[in-house]
Motif scaffolding. Structure first.
Motif, mmCIF file in Angstrom:
data_model
loop_
_atom_site.group_PDB
_atom_site.id
_atom_site.type_symbol
_atom_site.label_atom_id
_atom_site.label_comp_id
_atom_site.label_asym_id
_atom_site.label_seq_id
_atom_site.Cartn_x
_atom_site.Cartn_y
_atom_site.Cartn_z
ATOM 1 N N SER A 1 -34.665 14.904 -43.298
ATOM 2 C CA SER A 1 -35.221 16.183 -43.722
ATOM 3 C C SER A 1 -35.165 16.263 -45.240
ATOM 4 C CB SER A 1 -34.449 17.355 -43.103
ATOM 5 O OG SER A 1 -34.580 17.361 -41.696
ATOM 6 N N VAL A 2 -35.987 17.141 -45.790
ATOM 7 C CA VAL A 2 -36.048 17.300 -47.245
ATOM 8 C C VAL A 2 -35.763 18.757 -47.582
ATOM 9 C CG1 VAL A 2 -37.454 17.061 -49.314
ATOM 10 C CG2 VAL A 2 -37.762 15.455 -47.407
ATOM 11 N N HIS A 3 -34.724 18.960 -48.382
ATOM 12 C CA HIS A 3 -34.322 20.312 -48.753
ATOM 13 C C HIS A 3 -34.535 20.525 -50.246
ATOM 14 C CE1 HIS A 3 -31.962 24.045 -48.802
ATOM 15 N NE2 HIS A 3 -31.462 23.590 -49.938
ATOM 16 N N PHE A 4 -35.456 21.423 -50.601
ATOM 17 C CA PHE A 4 -35.585 21.856 -51.987
ATOM 18 C C PHE A 4 -34.462 22.859 -52.281
ATOM 19 C CE2 PHE A 4 -39.999 20.536 -51.110
ATOM 20 C CZ PHE A 4 -40.212 19.705 -52.206
ATOM 21 N N PRO A 5 -34.116 23.075 -53.533
ATOM 22 C CA PRO A 5 -33.002 23.990 -53.827
ATOM 23 C C PRO A 5 -33.146 25.369 -53.183
ATOM 24 C CG PRO A 5 -33.560 22.752 -55.790
ATOM 25 C CD PRO A 5 -34.591 22.394 -54.760
ATOM 26 N N ASP A 6 -34.373 25.886 -53.098
ATOM 27 C CA ASP A 6 -34.586 27.179 -52.450
ATOM 28 C C ASP A 6 -35.227 27.020 -51.081
ATOM 29 O OD1 ASP A 6 -37.151 26.459 -53.121
ATOM 30 O OD2 ASP A 6 -37.558 28.181 -54.413
ATOM 31 N N GLY A 7 -35.040 25.852 -50.464
ATOM 32 C CA GLY A 7 -35.650 25.615 -49.157
ATOM 33 C C GLY A 7 -37.160 25.565 -49.264
ATOM 34 N N ASN A 8 -37.839 26.051 -48.234
ATOM 35 C CA ASN A 8 -39.294 25.985 -48.241
ATOM 36 C C ASN A 8 -39.946 27.137 -48.992
ATOM 37 O OD1 ASN A 8 -38.933 23.677 -46.837
ATOM 38 N ND2 ASN A 8 -39.958 24.342 -44.965
ATOM 39 N N ALA A 9 -39.132 27.931 -49.693
ATOM 40 C CA ALA A 9 -39.708 28.897 -50.629
ATOM 41 C C ALA A 9 -40.483 28.177 -51.720
ATOM 42 C CB ALA A 9 -38.608 29.764 -51.241
ATOM 43 N N THR A 10 -40.099 26.949 -52.039
ATOM 44 C CA THR A 10 -40.869 26.145 -52.997
ATOM 45 C C THR A 10 -42.308 25.994 -52.527
ATOM 46 O OG1 THR A 10 -38.994 24.930 -53.914
ATOM 47 C CG2 THR A 10 -41.123 23.824 -53.985
#
Length: 666
Positions: free
Chosen positions: A333-342
C-alpha cells in the motif's frame, strides 16, 4: 415541481433519525456554535476538535422529518449546469473529472457537499506545533494494492499527476526510521482484563506481537500460553478432521472466528482477547462478525492443519478494492502524509486551477487552497461547500425530462429559512447510498430497497499532535495494539516525507499519532451492529473523547515518561458515523453475493441509471476503497453520456431482484 405549493420529501423515520446521520445535528450543536467564531478564520484542514462528520454539516437534515418544503421558501436561481454532482468526496470529484475529460472542459459543473471541506472521507488534518508543520489523514488512509487498481482508477492517478513509483523511491530510506531507533510493534494488556497494565513489545522487524519472544512476558496462564503457541504453529491438528476441503470451507463460511477458536480449536477462553478486534480495521466491527473463512483468507492463526491449500491470485479480480476475507491479501500500500487527501487536493487543483498554486503531488504537501475560489461565478467547475441537497427530481417523466431540479439548503440550519434550486441537464449522486432514496423519492421501490441495504460501518480516526515522541522510543514501540481499551490502537504517523513536509526523524521534535476506534455490539447481525454503533458514536461528546484519549495515552505511554498534560499539543477527532462501505459477509448475506460478482447484489441493483440521474460512490461497489470510488464515478458518467447520445434507449429499468426485507435479502 414549480406548480406545487410544496416540494414533497419522504419523511425520515424515528429510527433513521436516532441511528442515522441526523443524530449528529442534536449532538455537538452548542459545541459547534461555540467554536464557530474562532474556526471561521481557520482553513478547514487545520481545524481541531470534532471533525469528520462535524457539527454544522447535518443540521438541515432535520427538515427531512417534515416531509415537505414550503414553496415560498424556495428561491429558484438562474443557474443551469451540464452536470450537478451531489457529494464532494473522491467519487464526486472524479465524476467531475471524467465528465470534463469526455464531454469537454467547457462544460459547466457544480459539486455540492454538506461539509466545510472537500474530499469526503479523504480528509486532511494539519497541525503546527513548536514550529513544526505536520499532517495526517483524517479518514481514507492509503492507496491500497495499487497493482490491482482498475484502468479507470489508474487513469485518474495518471491524469492528476500521481507518481507512486517516484514517491516510494524517495521514501524508501524512511521506511526503517523507527526500526533504526530500536522500535517495533507493541501489545497492551489492560488491567481491567489482566489485573495489571502491561506493555509487551516484539522484536524490531516483526509484524506483530504474536510470537514466542514477545509473549514470554505476557500475563498468560500456562494453558493459555500453550494454546496460543499451538494456534501459531505451522503444524496444528486438523480441527475439522473427516470433512472434505469443500465441506470445511462451507462450514468455515457459516461460523464466526471466535466460534471456531472456542468450539473447534478448543483454546482457553482468555485467548479470544487477542482476536476480539480481528478484522475491525477493514470491517469496522468485532471478530464475532468475522466469518472463520475470512479469517483464514486474511492469514489469521488456527488453520494450518486443515489442509485448505493456498489462496490463488485472481479471485474476484474484476471487483475494485481489496476484497478482504475473500481474496489473497496484498501487503503493498502507499500512504501519503495526509492519506488520500493528496488525491482529493490534486483533483480540485485540476478542476479549479484558481483555487491553488499547487500542481504536483509534491506541491500538495504544503499547498494552500483559496476556499473562496471554489464557488466563484464564471468558473467552469464550482464546489459549493456547507450545502445539503434536500431533493433531486426530474422536471417531468424520468424518461422524457430535459432537466433535473436540485434543491439544497445551508447544511448548518436545522430549520432552513430558504432553499435554493438549480437546474442540471444530468446529475451524479455521489453521496451515501442509504441517503439517496430520501433525496430521489421517485426511484423505483426495488432500487430504493437495494440502496438502503448496505449500512456503512462507523469508525473514528483520532489524530493527536505531541510535542515529542521520546516515550515511544524509550518503550521501544512505534505502534501499539490495545484490544481491551477504548481505542483499538495507538501508532506513530507513517515515516514519510513529501515536498515541503519533512520526516519527523528526531524523537525530541513534534509528531502526530493516530488512534483508531471501532465499535462492536456482539449478538446482533452486522448491519444492526452498525446501526447501534452509530447511535453510540453520535452520543459521544468531544469532551468524552478527550478524556479517553488522555487516559489511554497516559496508561500506555506513562512508563516511558509521557505526561498527557505536558506532551499533548492538539487533538482532532474525525468522527465517521457513516464510515466504510458495507461489504458482504457470509454469516449474514447469501453466498453468491459474497463470493461471486453476481448482478443480483444490492450494490448492483441500487446503482442503476434513473433517467438523467446516475449513482456513483464506493457503496455502489460494496467496497470502501478509493479505486471503487473512482470506478463507480467512471461508470456513472459514461452511463449519462451514453444515455445522452442514444436517447431512444430506456433509462428507467425494471428491477427483478427479490424484495424481501429480511436479513440476507433486499
Amino acid at each position: 415541481m414549480s406548480r406545487k405549493t410544496t416540494v414533497s420529501t419522504p419523511a425520515v423515520t424515528r429510527r433513521d433519525f436516532i441511528n442515522g446521520v441526523l443524530v449528529s445535528t442534536a449532538i455537538g450543536t452548542m459545541e459547534g456554535r461555540a467554536r464557530a467564531a474562532g474556526a471561521a478564520a481557520i482553513a478547514p484542514p487545520a481545524r481541531t476538535g470534532m471533525r469528520g462528520s462535524h457539527p454544522g454539516a447535518f443540521e438541515a437534515a432535520h427538515a427531512l422529518r417534515d416531509g415537505t418544503v414550503p414553496a415560498h421558501k424556495i428561491r429558484k436561481t438562474d443557474e443551469v449546469y451540464d452536470l450537478v454532482v451531489v457529494g464532494g468526496g473522491l467519487s464526486g470529484l472524479s465524476a467531475a473529472h471524467f465528465f470534463r475529460k469526455y464531454a469537454g472542459a467547457d462544460k459547466k459543473i457544480l459539486i455540492i457537499d454538506n461539509h466545510d471541506d472537500f474530499g469526503g472521507h479523504a480528509k486532511r488534518n494539519e497541525f503546527n506545533v513548536d514550529g513544526a508543520r505536520m499532517v495526517l489523514n483524517g479518514g481514507t488512509l492509503e492507496v491500497e494494492s495499487p497493482e490491482r487498481y482498475n484502468q479507470w482508477a489508474r487513469m485518474i492517478l495518471d491524469d492528476i499527476g500521481v507518481d507512486l513509483d517516484r514517491y516510494l523511491k524517495e521514501n524508501a530510506p524512511n521506511e526503517s526510521l523507527y526500526s533504526r531507533h530500536g522500535m517495533g510493534p507493541g501489545l497492551f494488556f489492560d488491567q481491567e482484563t489482566w489485573h495489571a497494565d502491561t506493555l509487551v513489545r516484539s522484536a524490531v522487524g516483526t509484524e506483530n506481537c504474536l510470537n514466542a519472544h514477545a509473549l514470554q512476558h505476557a500475563p498468560l496462564s500456562n494453558r493459555a500460553r500453550a494454546d496460543l503457541m499451538r494456534l501459531l504453529s505451522p503444524r496444528q491438528p486438523d480441527y475439522l478432521h473427516g470433512r472434505s476441503v469443500a465441506e470445511k470451507k462451507k462450514f468455515l463460511a457459516s461460523i464466526s472466528y471466535p466460534d471456531y477458536l472456542t468450539n473447534w480449536a478448543k483454546v482457553d477462553p482468555s485467548i479470544l482477547w487477542f482476536f476480539r478486534k480481528a478484522g475491525s480495521g477493514v470491517f469496522c466491527v468485532g471478530s464475532d462478525a468475522l466469518p472463520a473463512l475470512f479469517a483464514w483468507t486474511m492469514g489469521l492463526p488456527g488453520f494450518s492443519g486443515l489442509g485448505l491449500g493456498d489462496v490463488p491470485e485472481g479471485l474476484l479480480a474484476d471487483l475494485p478494492g481489496g476484497q478482504h476475507g475473500r481474496q489473497k491479501e496484498s501487503g503493498h500500500s502507499v500512504h501519503f502524509p495526509d492519506g488520500n487527501a493528496t488525491l482529493a487536493r490534486l483533483l480540485v487543483a485540476s478542476l479549479i486551477p484558481a483555487a491553488t498554486k499547487g500542481r504536483t503531488q509534491e506541491d500538495m504537501a504544503t499547498a494552500t487552497f483559496d476556499y473562496g475560489a471554489l464557488d466563484r461565478a464564471g468558473s467552469a467547475v464550482r464546489i459549493r461547500l456547507g450545502s445539503m441537497v434536500m431533493n433531486v427530481a426530474h422536471d417531468g417523466a424520468p424518461d422524457q425530462a430535459r432537466h433535473v431540479s436540485v434543491l439544497y439548503a445551508p447544511a448548518g440550519e436545522a430549520s432552513p429559512t430558504q432553499y435554493h434550486q438549480v437546474q442540471a441537464r444530468q446529475v451524479v449522486m455521489a453521496c451515501w447510498n442509504m441517503f439517496i432514496p430520501y433525496l430521489v423519492p421517485t426511484l423505483p421501490d426495488t432500487q430504493k430497497k437495494a440502496l438502503a441495504y448496505g449500512v456503512k460501518g462507523p469508525i473514528v480516526y483520532v489524530n493527536v499532535a505531541l510535542r515529542n515522541w521520546r516515550a515511544f522510543e524509550k518503550l521501544g514501540v512505534s505502534e501499539i495494539r490495545c484490544p481491551g481499551m477504548y481505542f483499538d490502537e495507538v501508532s506513530l504517523a507513517e515515516p514519510t516525507a513529501l515536498g515541503g513536509l519533512s520526516l519527523p526523524s528526531d524523537p525530541d521534535r513534534p509528531v502526530v499519532i493516530r488512534m483508531i476506534k471501532t465499535f462492536s455490539v456482539p449478538g446482533l447481525p452486522k448491519r444492526e451492529q452498525y446501526r447501534a454503533a452509530r447511535g453510540m458514536l453520535l452520543g459521544i461528546s468531544f469532551e468524552t473523547f478527550e478524556h479517553e484519549i488522555r487516559n489511554q495515552l497516559q496508561r500506555v505511554l506513562g512508563a516511558g515518561g509521557f505526561d498527557a498534560t505536558r506532551d499533548i499539543a492538539a487533538i482532532t477527532v474525525n468522527r465517521w458515523p457513516h464510515g466504510y462501505a458495507y461489504t458482504y459477509n457470509s454469516l449474514y448475506d447469501p453466498a453468491e453475493w459474497v463470493f461471486t460478482e453476481t448482478d443480483t447484489r444490492p450494490c448492483v441493483v441500487g446503482r442503476q441509471l434513473f433517467g438523467r440521474i446516475a449513482i456513483a460512490n464506493s457503496d455502489a461497489s460494496a467496497s470502501p476503497h478509493t479505486d471503487a470510488a473512482f470506478l463507480e464515478a467512471h461508470r456513472a458518467v459514461t452511463e449519462l453520456l451514453d444515455a445522452g447520445q442514444y436517447p431512444f434507449v430506456p433509462t428507467v429499468s425494471g428491477n427483478t431482484a427479490d424484495t424481501h426485507s429480511n436479513e440476507g435479502k433486499i
